[in-house]
Design a protein around this motif. Structure first.
Motif, PDB file in Angstrom:
ATOM      1  N   LYS B  38       2.505  -4.237  -7.232  1.00 56.81           N
ATOM      2  CA  LYS B  38       3.466  -4.873  -8.128  1.00 56.81           C
ATOM      3  C   LYS B  38       2.695  -5.578  -9.237  1.00 56.81           C
ATOM      4  N   ALA B  39       3.396  -5.860 -10.340  1.00 51.88           N
ATOM      5  CA  ALA B  39       2.767  -6.482 -11.500  1.00 51.88           C
ATOM      6  C   ALA B  39       2.119  -7.812 -11.118  1.00 51.88           C
ATOM      7  N   LYS B  40       0.888  -7.988 -11.560  1.00 49.41           N
ATOM      8  CA  LYS B  40       0.112  -9.221 -11.373  1.00 49.41           C
ATOM      9  C   LYS B  40      -0.144  -9.537  -9.906  1.00 49.41           C
ATOM     10  N   LYS B  41      -0.113  -8.518  -9.068  1.00 48.15           N
ATOM     11  CA  LYS B  41      -0.382  -8.684  -7.637  1.00 48.15           C
ATOM     12  C   LYS B  41      -1.498  -7.733  -7.209  1.00 48.15           C
ATOM     13  N   PRO B  42      -2.149  -8.015  -6.089  1.00 52.22           N
ATOM     14  CA  PRO B  42      -3.155  -7.073  -5.595  1.00 52.22           C
ATOM     15  C   PRO B  42      -2.498  -5.855  -4.962  1.00 52.22           C
ATOM     16  N   PRO B  43      -3.252  -4.783  -4.804  1.00 51.90           N
ATOM     17  CA  PRO B  43      -2.708  -3.609  -4.104  1.00 51.90           C
ATOM     18  C   PRO B  43      -2.386  -3.949  -2.653  1.00 51.90           C
ATOM     19  N   GLU B  44      -1.283  -3.381  -2.167  1.00 51.93           N
ATOM     20  CA  GLU B  44      -0.879  -3.556  -0.772  1.00 51.93           C
ATOM     21  C   GLU B  44      -0.987  -2.213  -0.066  1.00 51.93           C
ATOM     22  N   LEU B  45      -1.691  -2.203   1.048  1.00 48.89           N
ATOM     23  CA  LEU B  45      -1.880  -0.963   1.796  1.00 48.89           C
ATOM     24  C   LEU B  45      -0.555  -0.488   2.397  1.00 48.89           C
ATOM     25  N   MET B  46      -0.309   0.835   2.238  1.00 46.94           N
ATOM     26  CA  MET B  46       0.877   1.440   2.852  1.00 46.94           C
ATOM     27  C   MET B  46       0.448   2.345   4.012  1.00 46.94           C
ATOM     28  N   PHE B  47      -0.366   3.341   3.700  1.00 45.31           N
ATOM     29  CA  PHE B  47      -0.755   4.342   4.693  1.00 45.31           C
ATOM     30  C   PHE B  47      -2.235   4.682   4.558  1.00 45.31           C
ATOM     31  N   VAL B  48      -2.837   5.063   5.691  1.00 46.01           N
ATOM     32  CA  VAL B  48      -4.190   5.589   5.693  1.00 46.01           C
ATOM     33  C   VAL B  48      -4.213   6.891   6.476  1.00 46.01           C
ATOM     34  N   TYR B  49      -4.805   7.917   5.888  1.00 46.16           N
ATOM     35  CA  TYR B  49      -5.070   9.170   6.584  1.00 46.16           C
ATOM     36  C   TYR B  49      -6.570   9.281   6.792  1.00 46.16           C
ATOM     37  N   SER B  50      -6.951   9.601   8.011  1.00 47.47           N
ATOM     38  CA  SER B  50      -8.352   9.785   8.336  1.00 47.47           C
ATOM     39  C   SER B  50      -8.498  11.157   8.977  1.00 47.47           C
ATOM     40  N   TYR B  51      -9.352  11.992   8.408  1.00 47.38           N
ATOM     41  CA  TYR B  51      -9.510  13.375   8.865  1.00 47.38           C
ATOM     42  C   TYR B  51      -8.144  14.056   8.994  1.00 47.38           C
ATOM     43  N   GLU B  52      -7.328  13.851   7.991  1.00 44.49           N
ATOM     44  CA  GLU B  52      -6.027  14.497   7.823  1.00 44.49           C
ATOM     45  C   GLU B  52      -4.979  14.034   8.822  1.00 44.49           C
ATOM     46  N   LYS B  53      -5.278  12.988   9.567  1.00 47.98           N
ATOM     47  CA  LYS B  53      -4.294  12.450  10.513  1.00 47.98           C
ATOM     48  C   LYS B  53      -3.914  11.035  10.091  1.00 47.98           C
ATOM     49  N   LEU B  54      -2.639  10.699  10.211  1.00 51.48           N
ATOM     50  CA  LEU B  54      -2.179   9.370   9.863  1.00 51.48           C
ATOM     51  C   LEU B  54      -2.758   8.364  10.849  1.00 51.48           C
ATOM     52  N   SER B  55      -3.541   7.414  10.343  1.00 53.01           N
ATOM     53  CA  SER B  55      -4.180   6.444  11.222  1.00 53.01           C
ATOM     54  C   SER B  55      -3.606   5.041  11.070  1.00 53.01           C
ATOM     55  N   ILE B  56      -3.056   4.735   9.905  1.00 58.80           N
ATOM     56  CA  ILE B  56      -2.472   3.414   9.675  1.00 58.80           C
ATOM     57  C   ILE B  56      -1.166   3.577   8.906  1.00 58.80           C
ATOM     58  N   ASN B  57      -0.127   2.942   9.420  1.00 58.38           N
ATOM     59  CA  ASN B  57       1.156   2.824   8.721  1.00 58.38           C
ATOM     60  C   ASN B  57       1.488   1.344   8.746  1.00 58.38           C
ATOM     61  N   GLU B  58       1.456   0.720   7.577  1.00 58.26           N
ATOM     62  CA  GLU B  58       1.648  -0.718   7.509  1.00 58.26           C
ATOM     63  C   GLU B  58       3.137  -1.083   7.505  1.00 58.26           C
ATOM     64  N   SER B  59       3.845  -0.576   8.528  1.00 54.64           N
ATOM     65  CA  SER B  59       5.274  -0.895   8.674  1.00 54.64           C
ATOM     66  C   SER B  59       6.058  -0.584   7.412  1.00 54.64           C
ATOM     67  N   VAL B  60       5.758   0.568   6.833  1.00 54.31           N
ATOM     68  CA  VAL B  60       6.423   0.989   5.596  1.00 54.31           C
ATOM     69  C   VAL B  60       7.787   1.592   5.937  1.00 54.31           C
ATOM     70  N   PRO B  61       8.830   1.265   5.161  1.00 52.47           N
ATOM     71  CA  PRO B  61      10.163   1.835   5.427  1.00 52.47           C
ATOM     72  C   PRO B  61      10.141   3.352   5.415  1.00 52.47           C
ATOM     73  N   SER B  62      11.007   3.956   6.185  1.00 55.04           N
ATOM     74  CA  SER B  62      11.004   5.408   6.360  1.00 55.04           C
ATOM     75  C   SER B  62      11.427   6.153   5.103  1.00 55.04           C
ATOM     76  N   ARG B  63      11.924   5.444   4.081  1.00 55.64           N
ATOM     77  CA  ARG B  63      12.249   6.120   2.829  1.00 55.64           C
ATOM     78  C   ARG B  63      10.967   6.571   2.105  1.00 55.64           C
ATOM     79  N   PHE B  64       9.810   6.100   2.572  1.00 58.76           N
ATOM     80  CA  PHE B  64       8.516   6.581   2.109  1.00 58.76           C
ATOM     81  C   PHE B  64       7.920   7.441   3.219  1.00 58.76           C
ATOM     82  N   SER B  65       7.591   8.685   2.909  1.00 64.73           N
ATOM     83  CA  SER B  65       7.073   9.596   3.914  1.00 64.73           C
ATOM     84  C   SER B  65       5.784  10.237   3.422  1.00 64.73           C
ATOM     85  N   PRO B  66       4.647   9.907   4.040  1.00 71.36           N
ATOM     86  CA  PRO B  66       3.388  10.488   3.585  1.00 71.36           C
ATOM     87  C   PRO B  66       3.146  11.845   4.225  1.00 71.36           C
ATOM     88  N   GLU B  67       2.286  12.609   3.547  1.00 73.36           N
ATOM     89  CA  GLU B  67       1.910  13.933   4.071  1.00 73.36           C
ATOM     90  C   GLU B  67       0.506  14.240   3.593  1.00 73.36           C
TER      91      GLU B  67
END
Lengths: 110, 116
Positions: B38-67
């Protein structure tokens, strides 16, 4: 506690001045401390980083000072230039998490 | 080539639309990330993929879907977003994968999302 506190929020210096940005942390598990520079409309870019076994690191005009006992670290920009005007984020890494400070908006006046 | 490329640069969508953000890196990095800023804010982590597998989901709403179709590509599928989801969405990559996430992230320029 994962928080990293950064100050000041904004900073104005004249060209050639030495802006200093400070960060403090609580989590002793942090083991890597990068600084990122972000220009408007761009993504953050890694500027310089330090590990807690080192007290100071210099890369060009940028220096990180690290005080492990005080759990504080700072960025100094020597001979600052108008092109250094940007937002600077400190960060700290522990395990799976990189935690950013709140950011400092730096303006270097010609 | 040391770039992380994101498309589109700008996206305007309604709350009922479905859209996708795309990210590509050719540095051989094995970890890829989505951040929201967001404006004037630091980046907030949403998801991390490690070796093509989802390793971190920071409690992101399901309306966001990573692939992560492969080690070079990362998508973020968007559906039924809210106006408060308007932000700069940053993709990043790093050399290491596995359980340990390095602090050395390479960011793309971001996709500026506006939800009407």
């Amino acid at each position: 506690q994962q928080q990293v506190k950064q100050s000041p929020q904004s900073l104005i210096v004249q060209k050639g001045g030495i802006p200093i940005i400070n960060c403090a942390y609580e989590n002793t598990a942090f083991d890597y401390f990068p600084w990122y520079q972000q220009f408007p409309g761009k993504g953050p870019a890694l500027l310089i980083a330090i590990r807690p076994d080192v007290s100071e690191k210099k890369e060009g005009r940028f220096t990180i000072s690290f005080n492990k006992s005080a759990k504080q670290f700072s960025l100094h920009i020597m001979d600052s230039q108008p092109g250094d005007s940007a937002t600077y984020f400190c960060a700290a890494n522990a395990g799976n998490m990189l935690t950013f400070g709140g950011g400092t908006r730096l303006m270097v006046k010609p | 080539d040391t770039e992380v490329t994101q498309t589109p640069k700008h996206l305007v969508m309604g709350m009922t639309n479905k859209k996708s953000l795309k990210c590509e890196q050719h540095m051989g990095h094995r970890a890829m990330y989505w951040y929201k800023q967001k404006a004037k804010k630091p980046p907030e982590l949403m998801f991390v993929y490690s070796y093509e597998k989802l390793s971190i989901n920071e409690s992101v709403p399901s309306r966001f879907s990573p692939e992560c179709p492969n080690s070079s590509l990362l998508n973020l599928h968007l559906h039924a977003l809210q106006p408060e989801d308007s932000a700069l969405y940053l993709c990043a990559s790093s050399q290491e994968g596995g359980a340990r996430v390095t602090g050395e992230l390479f960011f793309g320029e971001g996709s500026r999302l506006t939800v009407l």
